[in-house]
Design a protein around this motif. Structure first.
Motif, short mmCIF file in Angstrom:
data_model
loop_
_atom_site.label_atom_id
_atom_site.label_comp_id
_atom_site.label_asym_id
_atom_site.label_seq_id
_atom_site.Cartn_x
_atom_site.Cartn_y
_atom_site.Cartn_z
N ALA A 49 0.86 -1.24 0.02
CA ALA A 49 -0.02 0.06 0.07
C ALA A 49 0.85 1.24 0.05
O ALA A 49 0.50 2.26 -0.73
CB ALA A 49 -0.96 -0.04 1.17
N ALA A 50 2.13 1.25 0.79
CA ALA A 50 2.79 2.33 0.61
C ALA A 50 3.56 2.48 -0.65
O ALA A 50 3.66 3.70 -1.02
CB ALA A 50 3.93 2.17 1.76
N LYS A 51 3.90 1.55 -1.17
CA LYS A 51 4.50 1.41 -2.59
C LYS A 51 3.79 2.18 -3.54
O LYS A 51 3.93 3.06 -4.37
CB LYS A 51 4.92 0.28 -3.10
N ASP A 52 2.52 1.58 -3.65
CA ASP A 52 1.33 2.11 -4.62
C ASP A 52 1.25 3.56 -4.36
O ASP A 52 1.00 4.39 -4.97
CB ASP A 52 0.23 1.26 -4.36
N ALA A 53 1.00 3.91 -2.80
CA ALA A 53 0.65 5.50 -2.46
C ALA A 53 1.64 6.34 -3.21
O ALA A 53 1.33 7.26 -3.81
CB ALA A 53 0.64 5.65 -0.94
N TYR A 54 3.02 6.09 -3.01
CA TYR A 54 4.00 7.00 -3.46
C TYR A 54 3.60 6.83 -5.11
O TYR A 54 3.98 8.25 -5.56
CB TYR A 54 5.42 6.37 -3.00
N ASP A 55 3.57 5.86 -5.85
CA ASP A 55 3.63 5.65 -7.34
C ASP A 55 2.19 6.56 -7.47
O ASP A 55 2.61 7.57 -8.51
CB ASP A 55 3.25 4.51 -7.63
N ALA A 56 1.27 6.69 -6.83
CA ALA A 56 0.18 7.50 -7.25
C ALA A 56 0.44 9.11 -6.92
O ALA A 56 -0.32 9.98 -7.66
CB ALA A 56 -1.06 7.13 -6.11
N MET A 57 1.20 9.18 -5.98
CA MET A 57 1.50 10.64 -5.79
C MET A 57 2.63 11.47 -6.80
O MET A 57 2.73 12.77 -6.69
CB MET A 57 2.43 10.80 -4.50
N ILE A 58 3.16 10.67 -7.65
CA ILE A 58 3.82 11.17 -8.86
C ILE A 58 3.15 11.04 -9.98
O ILE A 58 2.80 10.32 -10.60
CB ILE A 58 5.24 10.07 -8.99
N PRO A 59 2.90 12.42 -10.56
CA PRO A 59 2.00 12.57 -11.78
C PRO A 59 2.87 12.10 -12.99
O PRO A 59 4.12 12.06 -13.01
CB PRO A 59 1.79 13.94 -11.88
N ALA A 60 2.22 11.84 -14.10
CA ALA A 60 2.72 11.44 -15.37
C ALA A 60 3.97 12.31 -15.78
O ALA A 60 3.52 13.62 -15.82
CB ALA A 60 1.89 11.20 -16.45
N GLY A 61 5.14 12.09 -16.02
CA GLY A 61 6.19 13.08 -16.25
C GLY A 61 6.83 13.58 -15.18
O GLY A 61 7.74 14.40 -15.24
N GLY A 62 6.37 13.34 -13.96
CA GLY A 62 7.11 13.73 -12.71
C GLY A 62 8.15 12.83 -12.23
O GLY A 62 8.59 12.17 -13.16
N THR A 63 8.80 13.11 -11.23
CA THR A 63 9.82 12.53 -10.84
C THR A 63 10.03 11.57 -9.69
O THR A 63 9.56 11.75 -8.59
CB THR A 63 10.97 13.63 -10.42
N TYR A 64 10.58 10.16 -9.99
CA TYR A 64 10.52 9.46 -8.93
C TYR A 64 11.79 9.73 -8.19
O TYR A 64 12.91 9.99 -8.92
CB TYR A 64 10.64 7.84 -9.29
N ARG A 65 11.93 9.78 -6.66
CA ARG A 65 13.09 9.87 -6.01
C ARG A 65 13.29 8.55 -5.06
O ARG A 65 14.07 8.65 -4.10
CB ARG A 65 13.21 11.22 -5.09
N ALA A 66 12.35 7.92 -5.29
CA ALA A 66 12.49 6.58 -4.51
C ALA A 66 11.84 5.30 -5.75
O ALA A 66 11.04 5.81 -6.31
CB ALA A 66 11.43 6.42 -3.44
#
Length: 311
Positions: free
Chosen positions: A163-180
């Motif tokens: 759930a935490a992994k999915d929550a972070y993914d959902a917080m990053i918009p398309a074209g946004g930046t993953y920092r984890a």
């Protein structure tokens, strides 16, 4: 006799701890500091010990104190009465900042493995804010197809709560930046697969770049039921590691102890020698990280073998 560790060139960007190889700059020991915090105290000498030993894959468990609206370091999803927890602000951030200011000679990042004990979106949001506030510290990649990673001094791997992994993914918009970046855990309860290809059916993605395997994926039943280490075991470990790397993943095996923890608890072999044989076999195979609680013993076992590569 020299120990040959077969790895592709791009694997080096994820390697940690220091060793010396004849064909290039220092490369790291494949050690992950399991549960790198000290229970029921607010400081964290265990983290200081791991970093002093040169262990650069650090696993930190995170829970959430809803009342105080803060992250807690420890194995609990929520705080227990009367228990003290190290705090991010005082026990983790200063250590990360010190690492950010002291690059390794091999250019490899420290990997911070966050084992989420909570899936609370508010907890994930608070950690995301920390990553964004220190963007220059952390490896990153755009949220886009086949996006390359820009490696920096610290790389964050999310483990634990899906759930935490999915929550972070959902917080990053398309074209946004993953920092984890997330892993997938093949845990102690996972079905043993005779054909290791069943464990890694799909390639890595811009967000999913790590895999974590309980040792039971290598030896059926895990440490508690492990017998003599055999050529067949070594072949299986080699095949699993090679498959993960071909699919674009970094692989962490957990947790391999010789005397720490309950004898039948899933993380402990019959004795120290049985654990040491597996540590050295995994290192020789090219496993990225072997997680364990016996930090000095693991460094002692793996440093001499790695040094022999340069001879």
């Amino acid at each position: 006799m020299s120990l040959k560790i077969a790895r592709s060139t791009w694997l080096l960007t994820f390697a940690l701890a220091t060793t010396t190889f004849a064909d290039g700059p220092p490369r790291p020991l494949p050690i992950s500091a399991h549960n790198c915090y000290t229970a029921n105290r607010t400081d964290n000498p265990r983290l200081a010990e791991a970093l002093a030993l040169g262990i650069d894959n650090i696993e930190i468990d995170l829970g959430w104190d809803q009342a105080a609206r803060r992250l807690i370091i420890g194995h609990d999803e929520t705080p227990r009465a009367g228990v003290s927890y190290p705090r991010i602000e005082t026990s983790l951030i200063p250590a990360l900042e010190a690492h950010w200011k002291t690059p390794r000679p091999d250019g490899a990042p420290t990997v911070l493995t966050i084992d989420w004990k909570t899936g609370d979106p508010e907890a994930v949001r608070q950690f995301k804010d920390l990553l964004d506030a220190h963007a220059s510290w952390f490896s990153s990649a755009p949220k886009a197809s086949d996006a390359p990673m820009t490696t920096r001094r610290l790389t964050v791997c999310f483990s634990g709560s899906e759930a935490a992994k999915d929550a972070y993914d959902a917080m990053i918009p398309a074209g946004g930046t993953y920092r984890a970046f997330r892993d997938r855990v093949i845990g102690a309860g996972a079905k043993y697969q005779d054909d290791v290809t069943a464990y890694v059916p799909e390639p890595s993605t811009p967000y999913h770049r790590f895999l974590a395997f309980h040792w039971g994926a290598v030896e059926r039943g895990g440490p508690a039921l492990a017998g003599e280490w055999t050529p067949a075991d070594a072949d299986r470990l080699r095949a699993l590691t090679a498959l993960a790397h071909r699919q674009g993943f970094r692989i962490r095996l957990y947790s391999l102890n010789g005397h720490t923890g309950a004898l039948l608890g899933g993380y402990r072999f019959a004795d120290d020698q049985a654990a040491r044989v597996r540590w050295t076999a995994a290192a020789a195979t090219g496993v990225d990280w072997i997680a364990g609680d016996e930090y000095p013993e693991m460094v002692d076992a793996l440093q001499p073998a790695a040094d022999d590569v340069g001879k």
